[in-house]
Structure formats: C-alpha cells, structure tokens
Design an enzyme around this catalytic site. Structure first.
Site, PDB file in Angstrom:
ATOM      1  N   HIS A 431      30.552  48.372  40.705  1.00 49.02           N
ATOM      2  CA  HIS A 431      31.820  48.248  40.030  1.00 49.02           C
ATOM      3  C   HIS A 431      32.327  49.057  41.787  1.00 49.02           C
ATOM      4  O   HIS A 431      33.945  48.191  41.376  1.00 49.02           O
ATOM      5  CB  HIS A 431      31.815  50.251  39.645  1.00 49.02           C
ATOM      6  CG  HIS A 431      33.225  50.666  39.559  1.00 49.02           C
ATOM      7  ND1 HIS A 431      33.876  50.077  38.952  1.00 49.02           N
ATOM      8  CD2 HIS A 431      33.369  51.802  37.789  1.00 49.02           C
ATOM      9  CE1 HIS A 431      35.032  50.676  38.144  1.00 49.02           C
ATOM     10  NE2 HIS A 431      33.859  51.214  37.780  1.00 49.02           N
ATOM     11  N   ARG A 432      32.234  48.302  42.453  1.00 49.97           N
ATOM     12  CA  ARG A 432      32.125  47.600  43.591  1.00 49.97           C
ATOM     13  C   ARG A 432      33.695  46.004  43.581  1.00 49.97           C
ATOM     14  O   ARG A 432      34.544  45.822  44.200  1.00 49.97           O
ATOM     15  CB  ARG A 432      31.753  47.530  45.196  1.00 49.97           C
ATOM     16  CG  ARG A 432      31.509  48.491  45.616  1.00 49.97           C
ATOM     17  CD  ARG A 432      29.967  48.097  46.399  1.00 49.97           C
ATOM     18  NE  ARG A 432      28.852  47.842  46.045  1.00 49.97           N
ATOM     19  CZ  ARG A 432      28.330  46.963  47.145  1.00 49.97           C
ATOM     20  NH1 ARG A 432      27.815  47.368  48.078  1.00 49.97           N
ATOM     21  NH2 ARG A 432      26.780  46.421  46.035  1.00 49.97           N
TER      22      ARG A 432
END
Length: 460
Positions: A431-432
């Site tokens: 999700h980064r």
C-alpha cells in the site's frame, strides 16, 4: 603438497551451505574447474568447481552436513607452486604476525579457480548484510561456528547490567515499533551487535516458548504412557531463507488484498481451441499461461504495480519491463524463480518458459540468477484445490497475484442462470506503492481479459 579447499563465499550474503552430494572420492584425480560437489544454499543447488588440479586426499564433510563459509570441505595433493592466498587459509598456513586481518579474508574463497596473487590480498568491500563480520574483527582464523560463543559471551559479561544493549539506531527503532525488549536479546552480529534479524526472530519466540516442553533430543525421546511421538528437523537452506524473507516482507510492507471472482468459461474455450491450432502444436497452453499473459498486458496499463520501494535511496523504482516470478512448491521449500522480460513473450513462448521454469524448480536445478530480479509474481493456489487466499509479497516487489481453482458454479449468463466455469483472483499489494483504486483497476483489467479474451483488442 596438500591444499585445503574451504567452502567459498557464494555471494548474496549467504554464510552457510549444505553438502548435497560429492562427485569425487578420495584418490580421484581432478582437473582445474572440474565439478566436485553439489551444495545447497538458501537460494538453490549450486555446482561447486575445483580450484585445483590434483588428487583428492580427504573429504572433510559428509553429504547432508551444513557447512559455514570458510570451513574445510576437501583436501588435494597438488604438485608444484606455492599455495595461493585465495585458496588456503587456516592455522597451518599463518600469515606474518603484523597482518592478522588479511588471513581472515583468505578464508573466503572465490567461485572456481582464481589466479595466484602476490603481495597483500585485496580486501573485499564490506557488504550490507547485517550479520557480515568485517575481516578486521576476526583474528586468527576460526571456523564461523566457533566464533560467536567464544567472542560474544565474555564481552556481554564484562558490560554493566544497566548498560544499553549494543545495536544501531535503525534496529532500536524497529524494536520499538515491534515491541521487542532489546535487553532480552543476544546479538548475532559482529562482537555481539544486535541485528534486525535478531529483533524479528524474537517475535516468534514467546508463544512457542510458553507452549513448548523442555527441549529433548528426538533420538532419545522414547514414547511412553501419555506421551506422543514427535520428530524434529533442523531448519535449513531454502526453507530457512524463505521463512526469513516472508517475515521480513510481512513486517515491512503494508499488505492489502483485493479479490475478484469471474466467469472464465470463454478463456477455457479458447484454451481448448488452441490445442488444435497448428501455431501451438507441441506447446501445452494452460490457464496459468493465459493469466500470465493477461497480467503482462494489465501491467502496461497500470505501471504502479510493477515498482519497488527503495528505502535506502528514498526512491520509488519504476520497472519498464516485467520479470515475472512464479511461486513453485518444491521438496526443499518455496522458490520464486522469474521469467525475464515476460512482457515481450508471446503466449506460446510464455507457456514454454513457464513449463521449463517450473520443471527446473521442482528438480532442484534452478539457477541462483533466476531467483533474483523479479518485479511482480503469480502464485497458483488453484492447483491445490484452493479458491482464494492472501499471498505475502515476494520481498522487493509491489504486487503478487494468486490464481484460484476453477469451479463449475451457477452463474448469471446472458440474463439467465447457467453452470459456468468460475475462478477467483486475489491480488496482494504494497500500500506504500499501490493505492486501492490502482490495485482494483489492475485486477479488473486481468479479469476482463479472462472473462472475454477479445477484450485484448481494446487494451493494446
């Protein structure tokens, strides 16, 4: 003249290997660079060449033995010149007293035969591995298995009880995030330094220690009234490396998983028609090959899933190629070899590459090079009868796609209910690097191709 060949440093920060099989026996005459043994690292099985030409006098290690880098594995009777500094090291060949650090460097042998060097050996650059021991800290030469207890324990006893455990600021920060008490750890790094691996390893200990009985050697544990038999096996090689990589990935990258269930009946009909197509004669096209091709096409439309988070450089690396990793279950553990430039391959070429890659992984002949450089991966859990899952990212990659099993289920088709072939796709992503919308668009693109292969015409 006797020359001792010590286990070489095979690179990648690996500190040990297991002797799988010897290809020579005492008394055999070998040539320079002749293959003498198969050794298994945490990455793959590697063929080890001889650095000398001569007669084998002794095999120091038996098959199945885990050997640390620098430990002797075989001796040769060699005629002629002096022993090369890069080939022999140990108490029997001591350097000048003024240069104890250089002798430690001599333990780490290069791959195959190396030319003899004169003068001071070139000192190898220190690697980024946290457990790497700088040559200057170990003297005289001692087998790695004996270094830790002998050098760390006295220093630990000499330190005041109230002193702060020896570690680096990033390691202390990691320990705070994970809730690990550094004072309870014994460092495995140079001179007792606590490393990231020590911190992560501590996470799995408390629960196991609470439930575990006192450790008993499996060979002496006899079943008795009320006691069940158990077998203990050492954690080695590929499985040890895979476990460390998965823990590192799970606690480093914030995982998110999205699911999509689709009707793949048109894709299965396409696969069936290709069996009679002359262009695909001799090539077995399966669902995995079609999914792999669909993934490569979807990557071109959604490049954010084909990236890497470079913590050290503080950068996001965008790959303009697809090195497609394929998770393969093998007797030695999970391997993820990859197909370089998979996005440039046609369907038939991709299917052939998948077949060769999977066969090599299961046979244990996967090269170390094919296990590096992957950019995105697929894991086919459907072959085990599984419908969906939440796969863990291969370290250094932004996404992994799990392919579920194909089921005949009642499904809405052209306004009616019919039995259709249905499959679930599971996409885990970092999700980064990938937002939920980006992950969803990527997954929907793959699903659209599998639900209607003709949709490819609208995507290229």
């Amino acid at each position: 003249m006797i020359k001792v060949f010590r286990l070489p440093d095979l690179g990648e920060g690996l500190t040990e290997s297991e002797i799988v099989a010897w290809r020579v026996s005492p008394g055999d005459t070998v040539e320079l660079n002749q293959l003498i043994a198969d050794v298994e690292t945490a990455k793959a099985v590697v063929e080890l060449p001889s650095p000398f030409a001569g007669v084998v006098t002794q095999l120091h290690q038996q098959p199945g033995t885990v050997v640390h880098v620098g430990e002797p594995i075989v001796s040769f009777e060699v005629a002629g010149a002096e022993v090369a500094a890069t080939a022999v090291a140990g108490p029997a060949v001591a350097p000048a007293p003024a240069e104890p650090a250089e002798e430690r460097e001599a333990v780490l042998v290069g791959y195959g035969a190396a030319p003899e060097r004169s003068g001071r050996p070139h000192r190898r650059a220190r690697t980024g591995a946290p457990d790497a021991v700088a040559p200057a800290t170990v003297a005289p030469v001692v087998a790695p298995a004996t270094v830790a207890p002998a050098t760390v324990a006295p220093e630990a006893e000499a330190e005041p009880a109230a002193s702060r455990p020896r570690s680096t600021p990033p390691v202390r920060a990691l320990a705070r995030v994970l809730g690990v008490d550094l004072s309870q750890l014994t460092g495995t790094g140079p001179t007792g330094l606590i490393t990231r691996e020590d911190v992560r390893a501590q996470l799995a200990r408390p629960a196991a220690e609470e439930l575990a009985e006192p450790v008993v050697d499996a060979t002496t544990l006899a079943p008795g009234p009320g006691r069940r038999e158990e077998t203990r096996s050492p954690i080695r090689s590929v499985r040890k490396h895979t476990a460390a990589a998965m823990v590192r990935s799970a606690f480093t990258a914030p995982h998110v998983t999205e699911f999509l269930t689709i009707d793949v009946t048109p894709t299965m009909e396409l696969i069936e028609s290709l069996r009679t197509n002359r262009a695909f004669q001799g090539v077995r096209i399966g669902i995995l090959a079609v999914v792999a091709k669909a993934l490569c096409l979807a990557v071109a439309r959604n490049p954010d899933v084909n990236t890497r988070w470079d913590e050290t450089a503080g950068e996001i690396v965008q790959f303009h190629y697809v090195n497609l990793g394929i998770a393969a279950a093998t007797p030695r553990g999970l391997l993820v070899p990859n197909i370089p430039d998979a996005d440039r391959l046609g369907l038939a070429e991709l299917a052939a590459a998948l077949a060769g890659l999977t066969e090599a992984a299961r046979a244990g002949s996967t090269s170390a090079a094919s296990l590096r450089g992957g950019t995105i991966s697929i894991t086919n859990v459907g072959v085990f009868g599984i419908d969906a899952g939440t796969p863990i990212l291969n370290p250094g990659e932004a996404a992994i796609l799990a392919v579920g099993g194909i089921r005949r289920l009642p499904w809405e088709h052209r306004g009616e209910i019919a039995l259709r072939q249905v499959m679930t796709l599971s996409l885990s992503f970092d999700h980064r690097l990938v937002d939920g919308e980006q992950g969803a668009r990527f997954l929907v693109d793959i699903g659209a191709i599998l639900a209607d292969p003709a949709m490819v015409l609208t995507m290229v």
